[in-house]
Design a protein around this motif. Structure first.
Motif, short mmCIF file in Angstrom:
data_model
loop_
_atom_site.label_atom_id
_atom_site.label_comp_id
_atom_site.label_asym_id
_atom_site.label_seq_id
_atom_site.Cartn_x
_atom_site.Cartn_y
_atom_site.Cartn_z
N ILE A 83 0.83 -1.20 0.00
CA ILE A 83 0.00 0.00 0.00
C ILE A 83 0.87 1.25 0.00
O ILE A 83 0.59 2.20 -0.73
N VAL A 84 1.92 1.29 0.81
CA VAL A 84 2.75 2.49 0.85
C VAL A 84 3.50 2.69 -0.47
O VAL A 84 3.74 3.82 -0.89
N ARG A 93 -2.06 6.85 -5.82
CA ARG A 93 -2.29 7.33 -4.45
C ARG A 93 -3.75 7.22 -4.04
O ARG A 93 -4.04 6.73 -2.93
N PRO A 94 -4.71 7.64 -4.86
CA PRO A 94 -6.11 7.48 -4.44
C PRO A 94 -6.47 6.01 -4.17
O PRO A 94 -7.19 5.70 -3.22
N ARG A 95 -5.96 5.10 -5.00
CA ARG A 95 -6.22 3.68 -4.78
C ARG A 95 -5.60 3.21 -3.46
O ARG A 95 -6.20 2.44 -2.72
N ALA A 96 -4.41 3.70 -3.15
CA ALA A 96 -3.76 3.33 -1.89
C ALA A 96 -4.60 3.78 -0.70
O ALA A 96 -4.75 3.03 0.27
N LEU A 99 -7.40 1.39 -0.33
CA LEU A 99 -6.96 0.08 0.17
C LEU A 99 -6.76 0.06 1.68
O LEU A 99 -6.70 -1.01 2.28
N THR A 100 -6.66 1.22 2.31
CA THR A 100 -6.52 1.26 3.77
C THR A 100 -7.87 1.26 4.49
O THR A 100 -7.91 1.17 5.71
N THR A 101 -8.96 1.36 3.73
CA THR A 101 -10.30 1.38 4.34
C THR A 101 -10.75 -0.04 4.64
O THR A 101 -10.21 -1.01 4.09
N PRO A 102 -11.77 -0.18 5.49
CA PRO A 102 -12.30 -1.54 5.76
C PRO A 102 -12.77 -2.24 4.48
O PRO A 102 -12.63 -3.46 4.37
N ALA A 103 -13.27 -1.50 3.51
CA ALA A 103 -13.71 -2.11 2.26
C ALA A 103 -12.52 -2.53 1.39
O ALA A 103 -12.57 -3.56 0.71
#
Length: 144
Positions: A83-84, A93-96, A99-103
């Motif tokens: 992710i980083v 960056r928006p996708r990263a 990817l940190t969200t619960p979804a």
């Protein structure tokens, strides 16, 4: 007026990748071709350079799982490391962030597990004694 203090932003990341793994080398080349918002230094895991830069790391572990080190000593492993890496890239960056969200987190974890499974089962090892593998030509495994 008082200044607001908080954690310093990451200004540079070092990606420790397995130079003996064709998939890892392919992803290294892909990362190098992307526009980076945060510069990425790509260093072979377990190498003399990696040991010099980060003597405190478990270098055997860095050969088993992707590891990314921030310029202030932050250490990211496995899913967080992927992710980083995406977060450092302008296009991703928006996708990263998603990817940190619960979804999004299960998708990130699934991708890392699939890459690890592919790496351990489907890819032939490098030539004996090779310091770095050749990147495989094209292929469906790399991001486009």
């Amino acid at each position: 007026m008082s200044a607001v203090t908080g954690p310093a932003p990451v200004r540079r990341l070092t990606v420790l990748y397995d130079a003996r793994c064709p998939l890892c080398v392919h992803l290294r080349h892909w990362l190098q071709r992307q526009r980076q918002l945060v510069p990425l230094d790509l260093v072979p895991a377990g190498s003399a350079e990696a040991r010099r830069r980060f003597p405190e790391l478990d270098h055997a572990a860095t050969l088993q799982e992707i590891t990314v080190v921030g310029d202030l000593g932050q250490v990211y492993r496995e899913t967080s490391a992927w992710i980083v890496c995406l977060w450092a890239l302008a296009k991703y960056r928006p996708r990263a962030h998603w990817l940190t969200t619960p979804a999004g987190r299960p998708f990130a974890r699934g991708t890392v597990l699939a890459a690890a499974r592919y790496r351990s089962r489907a890819l032939p090892p490098c030539a004996p004694g090779a310091q770095e593998c050749e990147a495989p030509p094209g292929g469906p495994w790399g991001p486009r």
